[in-house]
Design an enzyme around this catalytic site. Sequence first.
Site, PDB file in Angstrom:
ATOM      1  N   ASN A   7       0.876  -1.174   0.000  1.00 50.38           N
ATOM      2  CA  ASN A   7       0.000   0.000   0.000  1.00 50.38           C
ATOM      3  C   ASN A   7       0.913   1.223   0.000  1.00 50.38           C
ATOM      4  OD1 ASN A   7      -1.466   2.310   0.931  1.00 50.38           O
ATOM      5  ND2 ASN A   7      -3.084   0.981   1.686  1.00 50.38           N
ATOM      6  N   GLU A  34      -3.998   1.895  -2.852  1.00 49.84           N
ATOM      7  CA  GLU A  34      -4.131   3.328  -2.542  1.00 49.84           C
ATOM      8  C   GLU A  34      -3.262   4.181  -3.466  1.00 49.84           C
ATOM      9  OE1 GLU A  34      -5.472   5.349   1.265  1.00 49.84           O
ATOM     10  OE2 GLU A  34      -4.116   3.801   2.010  1.00 49.84           O
ATOM     11  N   ASP A 147      -4.239  -4.890   0.775  1.00 49.47           N
ATOM     12  CA  ASP A 147      -4.589  -4.282   2.044  1.00 49.47           C
ATOM     13  C   ASP A 147      -6.030  -4.690   2.348  1.00 49.47           C
ATOM     14  OD1 ASP A 147      -5.271  -2.731   4.195  1.00 49.47           O
ATOM     15  OD2 ASP A 147      -4.656  -0.823   3.317  1.00 49.47           O
ATOM     16  N   ASN A 149      -7.491  -4.403   5.251  1.00 45.30           N
ATOM     17  CA  ASN A 149      -8.069  -3.551   6.293  1.00 45.30           C
ATOM     18  C   ASN A 149      -8.810  -4.373   7.350  1.00 45.30           C
ATOM     19  OD1 ASN A 149      -7.444  -0.743   6.221  1.00 45.30           O
ATOM     20  ND2 ASN A 149      -8.556  -0.561   4.288  1.00 45.30           N
ATOM     21  N   ASP A 218      -2.206  -6.115   6.016  1.00 49.95           N
ATOM     22  CA  ASP A 218      -1.864  -6.457   4.632  1.00 49.95           C
ATOM     23  C   ASP A 218      -1.582  -7.959   4.587  1.00 49.95           C
ATOM     24  OD1 ASP A 218      -1.329  -3.537   3.425  1.00 49.95           O
ATOM     25  OD2 ASP A 218      -0.477  -3.669   5.449  1.00 49.95           O
ATOM     26  N   ASP A 247       2.753   4.617   5.249  1.00 50.92           N
ATOM     27  CA  ASP A 247       2.597   4.070   6.606  1.00 50.92           C
ATOM     28  C   ASP A 247       2.498   2.549   6.598  1.00 50.92           C
ATOM     29  OD1 ASP A 247       0.160   4.351   5.325  1.00 50.92           O
ATOM     30  OD2 ASP A 247      -0.773   5.558   6.889  1.00 50.92           O
ATOM     31  N   HIS A 248       2.514   1.926   5.437  1.00 50.85           N
ATOM     32  CA  HIS A 248       2.567   0.473   5.280  1.00 50.85           C
ATOM     33  C   HIS A 248       3.974   0.050   4.879  1.00 50.85           C
ATOM     34  CE1 HIS A 248      -1.917  -0.325   4.944  1.00 50.85           C
ATOM     35  NE2 HIS A 248      -1.863   0.987   4.774  1.00 50.85           N
TER      36      HIS A 248
END
Length: 256
Positions: A7, A34, A147, A149, A218, A247-248
């Site tokens: 991501n 994303e 991802d 989530n 993930d 941030d991943h």
Amino acid sequence: MRIATYNVNGINGRLPVLLRWLAEAAPDVVGLQELKTSDDRFPALELEKAGYRAIWHGQKSLNGVAILARGLDIVETRRGLPGDPDNSQSRYIEAAIGGMLIGNMYLPNGNPKPGSKFDYKLAWTDRLAAHAATLFAVKAPVVLMGDYNIIPTPSDVYKPERWIDDALFAPEARAQFAALLEAGWVDALAKKHPEKPPYTFWKYWRNSFERDAGMRIDHVLLNRPAARKLKAAGVDRTPRGWDKTSDHAPVWVKLG
């Protein structure tokens, strides 16, 4: 073959980070999530110069998924899940690559919960499960990555008690992920790290990455032919420590 999911949290803004990671890690196949860009602004030329062919399903400012391949042909087989009455959100893309079928996704976040966004998350995941059932029966290796989530278990998040009311840790969403595993899909990270799979995401605030106050959202799921080829799996933490990064962190598997 080394396959990864990442991501990027905005492909154009993070392009230097992505290109640096591609050059250093040299994965064969990559699923990106994303993208946060329209189709016409996807950096296909820059990725081609880096040695990667690409297919993508963009959306301005939100969502967006892509699949990259190094030295391999990509044959797109699907974009968007079957049975979606509103296919305006760019969240799923699928391709045949190197004798495998690769599904790459960005599952809805679902917050705030309860509400329409959480209802959409559950409905989308139900459609994913229905499609996954058809993919699981494919005799060739199938990889469903991205991802999700979803935090699968309490051990997959730092201080789980803080996430009780969050859609990522909702019992309904966790049950949907567990149902995929019960149907036979193999969670590659959990398979290779049974005691405690590594985290894949850390918020930007309060030195979360430095304290390893993260979570695992993930995932790479494998059907039986792919699982038989699983040699290794892990999280490449290095890019998460770079400047202006996502941030991943990339999650990777090695299939023999």
